[in-house]
Design a protein around this motif. Structure first.
Motif, mmCIF file in Angstrom:
data_model
loop_
_atom_site.group_PDB
_atom_site.id
_atom_site.type_symbol
_atom_site.label_atom_id
_atom_site.label_comp_id
_atom_site.label_asym_id
_atom_site.label_seq_id
_atom_site.Cartn_x
_atom_site.Cartn_y
_atom_site.Cartn_z
ATOM 1 N N ASN A 162 53.744 36.481 35.866
ATOM 2 C CA ASN A 162 55.005 37.074 35.434
ATOM 3 C C ASN A 162 54.987 38.597 35.397
ATOM 4 N N ALA A 163 53.861 39.220 35.724
ATOM 5 C CA ALA A 163 53.757 40.688 35.672
ATOM 6 C C ALA A 163 54.488 41.294 36.859
ATOM 7 N N GLY A 164 55.711 41.725 36.625
ATOM 8 C CA GLY A 164 56.519 42.305 37.699
ATOM 9 C C GLY A 164 56.088 43.711 38.075
ATOM 10 N N SER A 165 55.409 44.401 37.167
ATOM 11 C CA SER A 165 55.025 45.786 37.435
ATOM 12 C C SER A 165 53.732 45.896 38.243
ATOM 13 N N MET A 166 53.088 44.773 38.515
ATOM 14 C CA MET A 166 51.806 44.798 39.231
ATOM 15 C C MET A 166 51.968 44.295 40.655
ATOM 16 N N VAL A 167 51.244 44.937 41.564
ATOM 17 C CA VAL A 167 51.188 44.437 42.938
ATOM 18 C C VAL A 167 50.174 43.292 42.978
ATOM 19 N N LEU A 168 50.221 42.498 44.024
ATOM 20 C CA LEU A 168 49.376 41.313 44.121
ATOM 21 C C LEU A 168 47.882 41.655 44.061
ATOM 22 N N SER A 169 47.472 42.743 44.668
ATOM 23 C CA SER A 169 46.050 43.120 44.637
ATOM 24 C C SER A 169 45.593 43.460 43.225
ATOM 25 N N GLU A 170 46.463 44.054 42.440
ATOM 26 C CA GLU A 170 46.124 44.381 41.051
ATOM 27 C C GLU A 170 46.007 43.102 40.222
ATOM 28 N N LYS A 171 46.886 42.152 40.468
ATOM 29 C CA LYS A 171 46.806 40.861 39.780
ATOM 30 C C LYS A 171 45.488 40.162 40.122
ATOM 31 N N GLY A 172 45.123 40.226 41.390
ATOM 32 C CA GLY A 172 43.853 39.636 41.810
ATOM 33 C C GLY A 172 42.667 40.312 41.154
ATOM 34 N N PHE A 173 42.734 41.620 41.020
ATOM 35 C CA PHE A 173 41.661 42.374 40.364
ATOM 36 C C PHE A 173 41.470 41.905 38.928
ATOM 37 N N TYR A 174 42.565 41.828 38.176
ATOM 38 C CA TYR A 174 42.455 41.389 36.775
ATOM 39 C C TYR A 174 41.978 39.945 36.684
ATOM 40 N N GLY A 175 42.476 39.092 37.561
ATOM 41 C CA GLY A 175 42.042 37.699 37.557
ATOM 42 C C GLY A 175 40.554 37.564 37.827
ATOM 43 N N MET A 176 40.071 38.281 38.817
ATOM 44 C CA MET A 176 38.647 38.187 39.169
ATOM 45 C C MET A 176 37.756 38.818 38.102
ATOM 46 N N ALA A 177 38.172 39.950 37.537
ATOM 47 C CA ALA A 177 37.389 40.572 36.468
ATOM 48 C C ALA A 177 37.332 39.647 35.250
ATOM 49 N N PHE A 178 38.436 38.962 34.966
ATOM 50 C CA PHE A 178 38.483 38.016 33.848
ATOM 51 C C PHE A 178 37.519 36.859 34.092
ATOM 52 N N VAL A 179 37.587 36.268 35.264
ATOM 53 C CA VAL A 179 36.724 35.126 35.588
ATOM 54 C C VAL A 179 35.246 35.536 35.579
ATOM 55 N N LEU A 180 34.936 36.703 36.145
ATOM 56 C CA LEU A 180 33.553 37.196 36.132
ATOM 57 C C LEU A 180 33.067 37.368 34.702
ATOM 58 N N SER A 181 33.895 37.943 33.850
ATOM 59 C CA SER A 181 33.508 38.168 32.457
ATOM 60 C C SER A 181 33.269 36.851 31.730
ATOM 61 N N ILE A 182 34.147 35.887 31.934
ATOM 62 C CA ILE A 182 34.012 34.583 31.273
ATOM 63 C C ILE A 182 32.728 33.885 31.726
ATOM 64 N N PHE A 183 32.514 33.842 33.035
ATOM 65 C CA PHE A 183 31.313 33.188 33.557
ATOM 66 C C PHE A 183 30.047 33.889 33.062
ATOM 67 N N ALA A 184 30.060 35.208 33.081
ATOM 68 C CA ALA A 184 28.880 35.960 32.640
ATOM 69 C C ALA A 184 28.622 35.755 31.151
#
Length: 155
Positions: free
Chosen positions: A115-137
């Motif tokens: 739902n983040a309208g202010s973010m481009v798709l690459s930025e959404k991917g960045f946050y998603g991947m950083a979140f998943v990396l942090s959780i797994f780590a």
């Protein structure tokens, strides 16, 4: 002759270092890689939030809270699953809440990014991947700490 003695001493001290790691204990390299992944994931996520100029402060707070909640939920679930596997009593309510908390954290990041309208798709991917990396780590670091503690208690 002294150089040969020093060589023997170095070989003996190398052997001692290898013997210090107990059976079942993760290697130092794996522990270091896990901590590095956690620090890199969390730092990247937080640096991204700090530098997000299009994002309002309340949005930044939301994404920060979701990260903290997700990290806590992941560690809590890892502990509950491990305790249950090792025969340590875990109430079904705590076990269920641990699963639910992690599912909610993942859903919150997903829904927020969708739902983040202010973010481009690459930025959404960045946050998603950083979140998943942090959780797994975080799960891996918790497991390493527990494995190390258990290996040292055996002796």
């Amino acid at each position: 002759m002294e150089r040969q003695d020093e060589g023997l001493l170095n070989k003996e001290s190398d052997v001692k270092i290898k013997e210090e790691r107990r059976e079942g204990e993760p290697t130092s390299a794996f522990k270091g890689a896990s901590w590095a992944a956690l620090l890199i994931g969390v730092a990247a996520y937080l640096i991204g939030l700090f530098n997000a100029e299009a994002m309002q402060l309340n949005e930044k707070g939301y994404y920060f809270a979701v990260l903290v909640f997700g990290l806590y939920a992941a560690v809590s679930l890892q502990k509950a699953v491990r305790d249950k596997d090792e025969g340590v009593p875990v109430t079904s309510i705590y076990y269920g809440i641990s699963w639910l908390a992690l599912i909610i954290a993942i859903a919150l990041i997903g829904i927020g990014l969708f739902n983040a309208g202010s973010m481009v798709l690459s930025e959404k991917g960045f946050y998603g991947m950083a979140f998943v990396l942090s959780i797994f780590a975080a799960i891996t670091v918790q497991k390493n700490i527990r494995d190390t503690q258990k290996a040292r208690e055996r002796d």
